[in-house]
Design an enzyme around this catalytic site. Structure first.
Site, PDB file in Angstrom:
ATOM      1  N   HIS A   1     -10.369   7.047   1.099  1.00 51.17           N
ATOM      2  CA  HIS A   1      -8.963   6.909   0.698  1.00 51.17           C
ATOM      3  C   HIS A   1      -8.841   5.821  -0.360  1.00 51.17           C
ATOM      4  O   HIS A   1      -9.658   4.902  -0.414  1.00 51.17           O
ATOM      5  CB  HIS A   1      -8.078   6.559   1.912  1.00 51.17           C
TER       6      HIS A   1
ATOM      7  N   CYS B   1      -1.798  -2.377   7.814  1.00 47.09           N
ATOM      8  CA  CYS B   1      -1.739  -3.298   6.684  1.00 47.09           C
ATOM      9  C   CYS B   1      -0.418  -4.069   6.600  1.00 47.09           C
ATOM     10  O   CYS B   1      -0.410  -5.233   6.219  1.00 47.09           O
ATOM     11  CB  CYS B   1      -2.036  -2.560   5.387  1.00 47.09           C
TER      12      CYS B   1
ATOM     13  N   ASP C   1       0.806  -1.242   0.000  1.00 53.22           N
ATOM     14  CA  ASP C   1       0.000   0.000   0.000  1.00 53.22           C
ATOM     15  C   ASP C   1       0.833   1.283   0.000  1.00 53.22           C
ATOM     16  O   ASP C   1       0.534   2.232   0.747  1.00 53.22           O
ATOM     17  CB  ASP C   1      -0.965   0.015   1.199  1.00 53.22           C
TER      18      ASP C   1
ATOM     19  N   ASP D   1      -4.415  -0.793  -1.886  1.00 58.54           N
ATOM     20  CA  ASP D   1      -5.737  -0.629  -1.315  1.00 58.54           C
ATOM     21  C   ASP D   1      -6.569  -0.020  -2.454  1.00 58.54           C
ATOM     22  O   ASP D   1      -6.143   0.973  -3.062  1.00 58.54           O
ATOM     23  CB  ASP D   1      -5.617   0.346  -0.135  1.00 58.54           C
TER      24      ASP D   1
ATOM     25  N   LYS E   1      -6.818  -4.991  -3.228  1.00 52.57           N
ATOM     26  CA  LYS E   1      -7.628  -5.476  -2.113  1.00 52.57           C
ATOM     27  C   LYS E   1      -8.571  -4.377  -1.669  1.00 52.57           C
ATOM     28  O   LYS E   1      -8.337  -3.197  -1.946  1.00 52.57           O
ATOM     29  CB  LYS E   1      -6.712  -5.909  -0.955  1.00 52.57           C
TER      30      LYS E   1
ATOM     31  N   HIS F   1     -10.393   0.776  -3.165  1.00 51.53           N
ATOM     32  CA  HIS F   1     -11.777   0.798  -2.717  1.00 51.53           C
ATOM     33  C   HIS F   1     -12.742   1.431  -3.717  1.00 51.53           C
ATOM     34  O   HIS F   1     -12.413   2.466  -4.311  1.00 51.53           O
ATOM     35  CB  HIS F   1     -11.899   1.615  -1.420  1.00 51.53           C
TER      36      HIS F   1
HETATM   37  C1  VGL Z   1      -4.829   0.948   5.554  1.00 51.17           C
HETATM   38  C2  VGL Z   1      -6.451   1.857   6.888  1.00 51.17           C
HETATM   39  C3  VGL Z   1      -7.401   1.647   5.921  1.00 51.17           C
HETATM   40  C4  VGL Z   1      -3.380   0.586   5.371  1.00 51.17           C
HETATM   41  C5  VGL Z   1      -5.763   0.715   4.568  1.00 51.17           C
HETATM   42  O1  VGL Z   1      -2.931   0.407   4.210  1.00 51.17           O
HETATM   43  O2  VGL Z   1      -2.661   0.478   6.392  1.00 51.17           O
HETATM   44  N1  VGL Z   1      -5.180   1.514   6.709  1.00 51.17           N
HETATM   45  N2  VGL Z   1      -7.046   1.072   4.777  1.00 51.17           N
HETATM   46 ZN    ZN Z   2      -8.406   1.077   3.123  1.00 52.27          ZN
END
Ligand code: VGL
Ligand code: ZN
Length: 202
Positions: A81, A151, A8, A46, A106, A48
């Site tokens: 995000h 993560c 990420d 990440d 993901k 979404h």
């Molecule tokens: C993450 C919060 C929400 C991360 C991803 O990559 O650590 N944290 N989504």
């Molecule tokens: Zn996230």
């Protein structure tokens, strides 16, 4: 075979992003140097949809960082995000991407969050990462990325559970919350996870 995982490393997790990790940008240079040393480099993103239920904006009356129950799982409500196909979900321009062989996305299912690069938070569905690594004869997994206490940490836990020798490269990650990071790294070490510095590899 050793694999370097880039978890990420996306604009929204860097200073100026919507879910910024303090000093998140400081890892990029060391991650770039580490990539040169590995035969196999794999990244996660990440990724979404706008209607993802981990976003406070999709729960009228709730605020960012409120905690709710989502299908039986505790869920922290985040700022929007890493929305698919937005600049916040992109890799930062400073990150070298030429050696990234595969990208595992993901967090697409709006009903469940996915912190680890391996499984969703309910451990219901795999991303396919573990089988991919096994298919490449990987035995050692080296972790970098953001956020260290969420993560990257949970990717480490799943990596151990999947049977990989797991190394957390401490200076190639930064946490969202320092205290939480101290707490979870104890758990990670107790499960057999190793913590190293990039200087031990470079
Ligand atoms: C993450 C919060 C929400 C991360 C991803 O990559 O650590 N944290 N989504
Ligand atoms: Zn996230």
């Amino acid at each position: 075979m050793e694999a370097l995982l880039l978890i990420d490393i996306q604009n929204d997790f860097l200073p100026g992003g919507s879910l910024e990790v303090p000093e998140g940008d400081k890892i990029i240079e060391v991650v770039n140097r580490l990539q040169e040393r590995f035969e196999l480099v794999v990244a996660t993103q990440d990724w979404h949809p706008k209607n993802h239920k981990s976003f406070a904006s999709n729960h009228p009356g709730k605020k960012v960082y409120d905690v709710i129950e989502l299908h039986g799982l505790e869920q922290i409500l985040w700022p929007d995000h890493c929305v698919q196909d937005t600049p916040g979900a992109d890799f930062p321009p400073e990150l070298h991407t030429a050696k990234i062989e595969a990208i595992f996305r993901k967090g697409m299912d709006p009903e469940i969050d996915t912190y680890s690069g391996f499984f969703d938070n309910g451990h219901l569905k795999t991303t396919g990462l573990a089988d991919y690594l096994r298919g490449k004869n990987v035995q050692q997994v080296y972790l970098t990325g953001l956020a260290g206490d969420i993560c990257v940490y949970l990717s480490g836990i799943d990596s151990l559970q999947e049977g990989f020798d797991t190394y957390f490269i401490e200076d190639a990650t930064r946490p969202l919350n320092q205290e939480e990071y101290q707490r979870v790294m104890k758990i990670y070490r107790e499960k057999g996870g190793k913590v190293i510095q990039s200087s031990e590899l470079l």
